[in-house]
Design an enzyme around this catalytic site. Structure first.
Site, PDB file in Angstrom:
ATOM      1  N   ASN A 145       0.849  -1.190   0.000  1.00 47.21           N
ATOM      2  CA  ASN A 145       0.000   0.000   0.000  1.00 47.21           C
ATOM      3  C   ASN A 145       0.891   1.249   0.000  1.00 47.21           C
ATOM      4  OD1 ASN A 145      -1.487   2.244   0.897  1.00 47.21           O
ATOM      5  ND2 ASN A 145      -2.929   0.973   2.036  1.00 47.21           N
ATOM      6  N   ASP A 187      -1.474  -4.052  10.797  1.00 52.70           N
ATOM      7  CA  ASP A 187      -2.849  -4.342  10.415  1.00 52.70           C
ATOM      8  C   ASP A 187      -3.720  -3.349  11.162  1.00 52.70           C
ATOM      9  OD1 ASP A 187      -4.203  -6.151   8.651  1.00 52.70           O
ATOM     10  OD2 ASP A 187      -5.304  -6.874  10.393  1.00 52.70           O
ATOM     11  N   PHE A 237      -6.974   7.915   2.355  1.00 50.64           N
ATOM     12  CA  PHE A 237      -7.489   6.701   1.714  1.00 50.64           C
ATOM     13  C   PHE A 237      -8.466   6.019   2.678  1.00 50.64           C
ATOM     14  CE2 PHE A 237      -5.318   3.172   3.965  1.00 50.64           C
ATOM     15  CZ  PHE A 237      -4.456   3.911   4.752  1.00 50.64           C
ATOM     16  N   GLY A 238      -8.994   4.897   2.238  1.00 52.71           N
ATOM     17  CA  GLY A 238      -9.864   4.093   3.097  1.00 52.71           C
ATOM     18  C   GLY A 238     -11.039   4.903   3.632  1.00 52.71           C
ATOM     19  N   LYS A 267      -2.110  14.369  10.169  1.00 51.30           N
ATOM     20  CA  LYS A 267      -2.761  13.078  10.431  1.00 51.30           C
ATOM     21  C   LYS A 267      -1.797  12.148  11.185  1.00 51.30           C
ATOM     22  CE  LYS A 267      -4.569   8.886   8.280  1.00 51.30           C
ATOM     23  NZ  LYS A 267      -4.736   8.075   7.082  1.00 51.30           N
TER      24      LYS A 267
HETATM   25  P1  IMP Z   1      -4.698  -2.354   6.644  1.00 51.78           P
HETATM   26  O1  IMP Z   1      -4.712  -3.508   7.552  1.00 51.78           O
HETATM   27  O2  IMP Z   1      -3.738  -1.293   7.100  1.00 51.78           O
HETATM   28  O3  IMP Z   1      -4.538  -2.717   5.201  1.00 51.78           O
HETATM   29  O4  IMP Z   1      -6.102  -1.640   6.773  1.00 51.78           O
HETATM   30  C1  IMP Z   1      -7.325  -2.319   6.508  1.00 51.78           C
HETATM   31  C2  IMP Z   1      -8.329  -1.324   6.022  1.00 51.78           C
HETATM   32  O5  IMP Z   1      -8.580  -0.354   7.036  1.00 51.78           O
HETATM   33  C3  IMP Z   1      -7.898  -0.522   4.788  1.00 51.78           C
HETATM   34  O6  IMP Z   1      -8.247  -1.180   3.601  1.00 51.78           O
HETATM   35  C4  IMP Z   1      -8.684   0.743   4.959  1.00 51.78           C
HETATM   36  O7  IMP Z   1      -9.990   0.572   4.460  1.00 51.78           O
HETATM   37  C5  IMP Z   1      -8.745   0.913   6.455  1.00 51.78           C
HETATM   38  N1  IMP Z   1      -7.671   1.815   6.931  1.00 51.78           N
HETATM   39  C6  IMP Z   1      -6.472   1.473   7.414  1.00 51.78           C
HETATM   40  N2  IMP Z   1      -5.762   2.566   7.760  1.00 51.78           N
HETATM   41  C7  IMP Z   1      -6.551   3.617   7.453  1.00 51.78           C
HETATM   42  C8  IMP Z   1      -6.369   5.013   7.579  1.00 51.78           C
HETATM   43  O8  IMP Z   1      -5.338   5.541   8.021  1.00 51.78           O
HETATM   44  N3  IMP Z   1      -7.387   5.771   7.160  1.00 51.78           N
HETATM   45  C9  IMP Z   1      -8.556   5.256   6.662  1.00 51.78           C
HETATM   46  N4  IMP Z   1      -8.770   3.966   6.524  1.00 51.78           N
HETATM   47  C10 IMP Z   1      -7.764   3.136   6.919  1.00 51.78           C
END
Ligand code: IMP
Length: 191
Positions: free
Chosen positions: A9, A68, A148-149, A171
């Site tokens: 990512n 995660d 994002f997300g 942030k």
């Molecule tokens: P990951 O485990 O870091 O890949 O996060 C899992 C999911 O949580 C991502 O696909 C996003 O949808 C959400 N996410 C993680 N970190 C963030 C952030 O900093 N802002 C917004 N959404 C996040």
């Protein structure tokens, strides 16, 4: 010191590399030839972070870490939580995830939530976990274009803007990932 990050990512790598001291050189999994999706089959953030870090360590034997993250919404009993990436669909469809979350909160008055990040570090073969949490609330609609997300619908406590309205450094200073990474850095600096 060289550390491999178990992530593809680009947003996340950029956020974390801004926080690390210059003495740490960050290498992505892709740069060491690991291009496949690393399985995330555990049912906790801790389990998934460890799965990903171990996957890299078993293939490279090098110091590495994985994170995660989950968005834990109080009125939904902690959902989407560990399923945050695949809340609405099998893929990482951020817009569909946001739409579903807003729909599921339509009849709820409590909109409090938290982002929680767990980082698993493997250094000299030893495993360490670090956690970072930011509390806040889910907005009624998307605000802002950065990030994002779920950034566009999350406002951290004591701020008047969504994460998607914030400059990255702002942030990072208060975010779940920023806080977990600060603990990781403190630990690394003591090595
Ligand atoms: P990951 O485990 O870091 O890949 O996060 C899992 C999911 O949580 C991502 O696909 C996003 O949808 C959400 N996410 C993680 N970190 C963030 C952030 O900093 N802002 C917004 N959404 C996040």
């Amino acid at each position: 010191m060289e550390l491999i990050i178990a992530s593809a990512n680009a947003h996340k790598i950029e956020e974390i590399s801004r926080l690390l001291p210059k003495s740490v050189s960050l290498t992505s999994a892709k740069e060491v030839g690991i291009t496949e999706d690393i399985p995330e089959t555990a049912d906790t953030l801790e389990g998934n972070a460890l799965l990903k870090a171990r996957y890299i360590y078993e293939r490279t034997g090098k110091d590495c870490f994985a994170d995660d993250t989950g968005l834990e919404v109080t009125a939904l009993n902690g959902a989407p939580g560990v399923h945050s990436a695949r809340y609405a669909t099998d893929g990482h469809d951020h817009e569909a995830n946001i739409d579903l979350l807003l729909r599921n909160l339509e009849d709820k008055t409590d909109r409090t939530a938290q982002f929680r990040t767990v980082i698993a570090l493997i250094i000299d073969g030893n495993e360490h976990l670090f956690e970072g949490i930011v509390k806040g609330e889910i907005l009624h609609e998307r605000v802002g274009a950065e990030g994002f997300g779920y950034d566009a619908i999350f406002a951290a406590e004591n701020t008047n803007e969504s994460f998607a309205q914030m400059e990255l450094d702002k942030k990072n200073a208060i975010s779940h990932r920023g806080r977990a990474t600060a603990k990781l850095i403190d630990f690394i600096c003591l090595q």
